[in-house]
Enzyme design. Structure first.
Site, PDB file in Angstrom:
ATOM      1  N   HIS A  15      52.675  73.022  21.264  1.00 26.91           N
ATOM      2  CA  HIS A  15      53.143  73.174  19.883  1.00 26.91           C
ATOM      3  C   HIS A  15      54.501  72.508  19.685  1.00 26.91           C
ATOM      4  CE1 HIS A  15      55.318  76.452  21.784  1.00 26.91           C
ATOM      5  NE2 HIS A  15      56.078  76.529  20.718  1.00 26.91           N
ATOM      6  N   CYS A  41      46.491  71.397  19.326  1.00 31.46           N
ATOM      7  CA  CYS A  41      47.804  71.962  19.591  1.00 31.46           C
ATOM      8  C   CYS A  41      47.679  73.423  19.993  1.00 31.46           C
ATOM      9  CB  CYS A  41      48.656  71.840  18.331  1.00 31.46           C
ATOM     10  SG  CYS A  41      50.225  72.688  18.397  1.00 31.46           S
ATOM     11  N   CYS A  42      48.295  73.765  21.130  1.00 27.41           N
ATOM     12  CA  CYS A  42      48.367  75.173  21.539  1.00 27.41           C
ATOM     13  C   CYS A  42      49.703  75.399  22.234  1.00 27.41           C
ATOM     14  CB  CYS A  42      47.183  75.588  22.395  1.00 27.41           C
ATOM     15  SG  CYS A  42      47.238  75.053  24.098  1.00 27.41           S
ATOM     16  N   GLY A  43      49.867  76.540  22.851  1.00 28.51           N
ATOM     17  CA  GLY A  43      51.138  76.904  23.471  1.00 28.51           C
ATOM     18  C   GLY A  43      51.688  75.864  24.424  1.00 28.51           C
TER      19      GLY A  43
END
Length: 104
Positions: free
Chosen positions: A38, A6-8
């Site tokens: 996210h 999970c990232c931006g």
């Protein structure tokens, strides 16, 4: 086994996910790796074994843990050096250690 990153926007983690897939293939491990933003990650927790957050989401780890708790899912933050180098081998090893309970 399924690893959820999970990232931006899911872009950097997408590159990292591909590198983890390559590392798993070299080791002949049956591992699924997905990268999600996210915002979208919470919709993909049901079949994951571990949720790994980009380092820039370390301050939101508790929030993700509360959501993941109902799925008995471990949440961890990807170490900055692994994330920065997009090191699939190191991240695979990190995820396996978490799943085995060696890192908590």
């Amino acid at each position: 086994m399924k690893i959820l990153l999970c990232c931006g926007a899911g872009m950097s983690s997408g590159f990292l996910a591909n590198n983890v897939k390559k590392a798993a293939k070299k080791r002949m491990l049956n591992i699924s790796v997905e990268a999600k933003s996210h915002v979208d990650a919470a919709n993909h927790l049901t079949d994951a074994d571990v949720l790994l957050l980009g380092p820039h989401y370390s301050t939101e780890k508790e929030k993700f843990e509360k959501v993941a708790e109902q799925y008995h899912l471990t949440v961890a933050v990807i170490p900055g050096d692994i994330y920065g180098m997009l090191d699939g081998d190191a991240l695979l090893e990190y995820a396996l250690s978490i799943i085995k309970g060696e890192i908590g």
